[in-house]
Design an enzyme around this catalytic site. Structure first.
Site, mmCIF file in Angstrom:
data_model
loop_
_atom_site.group_PDB
_atom_site.id
_atom_site.type_symbol
_atom_site.label_atom_id
_atom_site.label_comp_id
_atom_site.label_asym_id
_atom_site.label_seq_id
_atom_site.Cartn_x
_atom_site.Cartn_y
_atom_site.Cartn_z
ATOM 1 N N ASP A 1 0.877 -1.175 0.000
ATOM 2 C CA ASP A 1 0.000 0.000 0.000
ATOM 3 C C ASP A 1 0.910 1.218 0.000
ATOM 4 O O ASP A 1 1.456 1.599 1.033
ATOM 5 C CB ASP A 1 -0.893 -0.025 1.242
ATOM 6 N N GLU B 1 -7.125 0.529 -4.495
ATOM 7 C CA GLU B 1 -7.061 0.422 -3.037
ATOM 8 C C GLU B 1 -8.360 -0.098 -2.420
ATOM 9 O O GLU B 1 -8.320 -1.012 -1.582
ATOM 10 C CB GLU B 1 -6.667 1.779 -2.443
ATOM 11 N N LYS C 1 2.740 11.377 -4.007
ATOM 12 C CA LYS C 1 1.614 10.675 -4.634
ATOM 13 C C LYS C 1 0.596 11.667 -5.195
ATOM 14 O O LYS C 1 -0.148 11.350 -6.121
ATOM 15 C CB LYS C 1 0.958 9.760 -3.603
#
Length: 652
Positions: free
Chosen positions: A31, A199, A94
Site C-alpha cells: 500500500d 485500493e 503521490k
C-alpha cells in the site's frame, strides 16, 4: 491534423486471462500511501496474510524521503527531521505522480510544498533538492521508488529472503498515466510489479477474506468500501457472491484526505495566532507564515491534535517557541474541528451518493460499509455515514483501517504466485477459498473525432481486463494517414478531458472520404493500462502504441537510468552507513587501547593512540572508507586491537 469520423460500433469483449503454473515465490502486497505506506505478504504456515513490520516494530512507514549532506533517509527518521530540513524533505509525491507540469493540482501543490518542484522539461514536474553537497533533480517516480525500496528491504528483513515481485495499490480514481508512473516506480525499486489494483478493491479482498474465515462467505451482499487516507479518497461498491468480488462502480477524489483536515486546522490556528488569542500577534503571524520550519512544526502539532480529537472532546494545541520565542497555545474542541472541515465531510458523503447511483444500488440494498484508511477514525464522518444509511447498520471496522489495503494486496499477490489470475486457487494450508476479482476502469476512454468530439470506446465502470473495437473512416478525399489521439474523461468535447497520447497510422486506403475502414481497438489490461491499435481493413496497414509510455511519461531509457542511479545511490548510502559504524567502532577500540596502554605505562602507545583519536575527531567524516579500514588494520597489526563493526538494522 488528419481527423476521423465514427462509422460503426462493435461490442465489448471480455478478455480471459489464464495464469500459467509458476514456481512458488513470494509476491508482497504494498500500500503505497500518500502519507503512510505498508507492506504485507501471505503467511503459508498461518494460512493468512500478515503485515511485515519495520526494524523498529512499526507496521506503517511515513511516505517521507529526506536528503542530507551525508545520506538519504526514509520513513520515520525522515519525517522526524523535516522541521530542521524542510527544503530537502520530500513527502506527498503521490499527489503529483503521473501528472503533467501544467496540471492544476501540480501548480497548487508546488506553492504549498517547502521543497522545490520545477519544470523538468517535457511537461514533467521535477523535485529539486540539495544532497551530498550537490543539487539533484528527481522525478516523482524516483522518490516513490525510494519508499518502495525501503518497503522491499523491510519485507526482506522480516522474511529472511530476497523479494522481487509485488502487487502495488493505487487510488481507484488514478488515471492511466498515474498507474503507469506507479508501475515505473516499482521497476526503479527493483520490483517486478505483477499487478496494479485499486485500493478499495484490495480492502474488499481483505474484508471478504476476513468474512470467509468467519464462515460468512456464502451470502450475496453489496458492500460499500469507504477509503479515506492521508491524501486520497475512494468509494467503491462491490457485489460479493461467495468468492466472487465484482466492482460495480467506483469514484472518489485523488486530492482529498486527512492532510486536508490538518490544513484546515493549521489555517485556523494561524488565524488565532494572528488575532492574539493564541499568544501571537499580526507581526508574529506574518513571520510565522514566512517560516517553512515553523509551519512544519505547526502542521505536525495539528496532526497530533486531530488524532487526539478522535477520542477526546477537546485538546490543547501547544507549540513552544513557534516563532521568535513566542509560544502558541490554544484549545481546540471537536466541535470546532468538525465545523472547520464540514465542507470536506459533505464532499465525502456526496461521493458515496454518486457512486451508489452509478452502481444502480439503493441505500437499502447495501449490507455493509467498510471503513479503510486512518482518516475514517474521525467520529463526525462515522456519524454522517451511519445517518446516510438510515442508522440501520454498524460500520465495519473488523480489519485495521491502516493495514487493510496492504493485506488485500498480499492476498492478490498470493493468488498470482499460486498460478491464478483471480480465482480458483488454494491460498494456503488450513484455509482454502476461491476468489474471483472483477475490477473496473474508473474513467471512460476514447479518441478524438472531427470537431474535437470525444468518441468513447470503453465506458467508465467497465469490468477489466477488456477489449473494445470500433470502425472509423476519413473526413477528406484521398486521405492516406490518420492521427489517433486518445483521451480519458466524461465530457463530450475532448477539451474537457485528459489527453493520454497519440500515434499515426499511414498507408490508409486511398479513396473518397468515408470509404476507408480503419478499425481502432482499445485493450485495457488488469493493471488498468491501455494499449491502442489501428488497422486498415483493406490495405492491412497497422499502427499502435501502449499509451502508458507516451506524453510526458518515462521512456525505457529513463527508467533504466533511474534503476542504475538508485542502485548507485543505494551503494553510496550503504557505504555511508558502514563508515559511521566503522568510525564508532574505531573510537571504541582506541579508547580500549588507551586504557590498556596507560595501565602498562606505554608512553609511545599512548601518544600514537592519542594522535589516532584526534584524527578521528577531526578528519573521520571526510575520510574515505578505505582510509578508515586502513586505520582499523593498523590497530590490529600494531596494537593487537580488534575493531568489531556493529551490525546495521538491515543486518539484524
Amino acid at each position: 491534423m488528419a481527423s476521423i469520423v465514427d462509422q460503426a460500433t462493435a461490442g465489448v469483449e471480455g478478455l480471459s486471462v489464464n495464469g500459467s503454473k509458476q514456481q512458488r515465490e513470494v509476491v508482497i502486497g504494498i500500500d503505497l500511501g500518500t502519507t503512510y505506506s505498508c507492506v504485507a505478504c501471505w503467511d503459508a504456515a498461518a494460512g493468512r496474510p500478515v503485515v511485515l513490520p519495520a526494524a523498529t516494530g512499526e507496521k506503517t512507514v511515513p511516505s517521507y524521503v529526506a536528503y542530507t549532506p551525508q545520506a538519504r533517509v526514509v520513513g520515520q527518521p525522515a519525517k522526524s527531521q523535516a522541521p530542521s530540513n524542510p527544503a530537502n524533505t520530500v513527502y506527498d509525491v503521490k499527489r503529483i505522480i503521473g501528472r503533467s507540469w501544467n496540471d492544476d493540482v501540480v501548480q497548487a501543490e508546488r506553492k504549498n510544498f517547502p521543497f522545490k518542484v520545477i519544470d523538468g522539461g517535457n511537461e514533467r514536474p521535477t523535485i529539486e533538492v540539495e544532497w551530498r553537497g550537490e543539487t539533484h533533480k528527481f522525478m516523482p517516480e524516483e522518490v516513490s521508488a525510494t519508499i518502495l525500496t525501503e518497503l522491499k528491504r523491510q519485507a526482506e528483513r522480516a522474511l529472511g529472503r530476497t523479494v522481487k515481485a509485488a502487487v502495488i495499490t493505487v487510488p481507484a480514481h488514478f488515471n492511466d498515466q498515474q498507474r503507469q508512473a506507479t508501475k515505473d516506480a516499482g521497476r526503479i525499486a527493483g520490483l517486478d510489479v505483477r499487478r496494479i489494483i485499486n485500493e478499495p478493491t484490495a480492502a474488499a479482498l481483505a474484508y471478504g477474506l476476513h468474512n470467509s474465515s468467519q464462515g460468512d462467505s456464502g451470502a450475496r451482499s453489496n458492500v460499500v468500501i469507504f477509503d479515506l487516507g492521508g491524501g486520497t479518497f475512494d468509494v467503491s461498491v462491490l457485489s460479493m457472491d461467495g468468492g466472487v468480488f465484482e466492482v460495480k462502480a467506483t469514484g472518489g477524489d485523488t486530492h482529498l484526505g486527512g492532510e486536508d483536515f490538518d490544513n484546515a486546522l493549521v489555517d485556523w490556528a494561524v488565524a488565532q495566532f494572528e488575532a492574539g488569542a493564541a499568544g501571537g500577534s499580526k507581526e508574529s503571524a506574518k513571520r510565522l507564515r514566512a517560516s517553512t520550519r515553523a509551519m512544519r512544526r505547526l502542521q505536525t502539532a495539528c496532526e497530533t491534535a486531530k488524532r487526539a480529537l478522535s477520542t477526546a472532546p477537546s485538546v490543547q494545541l501547544d507549540v513552544d517557541s513557534l516563532i521568535d520565542d513566542t509560544d502558541l497555545s490554544v484549545t481546540v474542541t471537536r466541535e470546532r474541528f468538525e465545523e472547520l472541515n464540514a465542507p470536506l465531510f459533505t464532499r465525502c458523503m456526496d461521493t458515496v451518493r454518486n457512486v451508489l447511483a452509478d452502481a444502480k444500488v439503493s441505500f437499502d440494498e447495501v449490507s455493509d460499509v467498510v471503513l479503510v484508511g486512518g482518516s475514517t477514525r474521525v467520529p463526525a464522518l462515522q456519524d454522517q455515514l451511519r445517518a446516510l444509511f438510515g442508522g440501520r447498520m454498524e460500520l465495519c471496522r473488523s480489519i485495521n483501517p491502516d493495514e487493510a489495503v496492504a493485506i488485500g494486496a498480499a492476498v492478490q499477490g498470493q493468488i498470482l504466485c499460486s498460478g491464478g489470475s483471480g480465482g480458483g486457487v488454494d491460498l494456503g494450508a488450513g484455509f482454502v477459498t476461491d476468489i474471483v476479482l472483477l475490477d473496473v476502469t474508473p474513467l471512460s476512454l476514447g479518441i478524438e473525432l472531427e470537431g474535437r468530439e470525444m468518441s468513447t470506446l470503453i465506458k467508465r465502470n467497465t469490468a477489466i481486463p477488456c477489449r473494445k473495437s470500433r470502425v472509423y473512416s476519413t473526413v477528406e478525399d484521398y486521405q492516406t494517414s490518420i492521427d489517433v489521439v486518445v483521451y480519458e474523461g466524461e465530457r463530450r468535447s475532448v477539451d474537457g478531458n485528459h489527453k493520454l497520447g497519440d500515434f499515426q497510422i499511414t498507408g490508409v486506403e486511398r479513396a473518397k472520404k468515408g470509404e476507408p475502414k480503419v478499425e481502432v481497438t482499445f485493450t485495457l489490461d488488469a493493471n488498468g493500462i491501455l494499449n491502442v491499435t489501428a488497422r486498415d481493413q483493406v490495405t492491412g496497414a497497422e499502427a499502435g502504441a501502449q499509451i502508458a509510455a507516451r506524453d510526458g511519461r518515462l521512456s525505457e531509457e529513463e527508467v533504466q537510468r533511474m534503476i542504475d542511479e538508485a542502485e548507485r545511490f543505494r551503494a553510496q548510502d550503504e557505504e555511508f552507513s558502514l563508515k559511521l559504524r566503522l568510525t564508532s567502532s574505531l573510537e571504541e577500540a582506541v579508547y580500549r587501547g588507551l586504557s590498556v596502554a596507560r595501565e602498562r605505562k606505554d608512553i609511545m602507545a599512548v601518544s600514537e593512540l592519542d594522535e589516532l583519536r584526534d584524527w578521528l575527531d577531526e578528519q573521520s567524516q571526510a575520510a574515505s572508507l578505505a582510509k578508515l579500514q586502513e586505520k582499523a588494520a593498523m590497530l590490529k597489526t600494531k596494537f593487537n586491537i580488534d575493531v568489531h563493526v556493529r551490525a546495521s538494522t538491515e543486518d539484524e
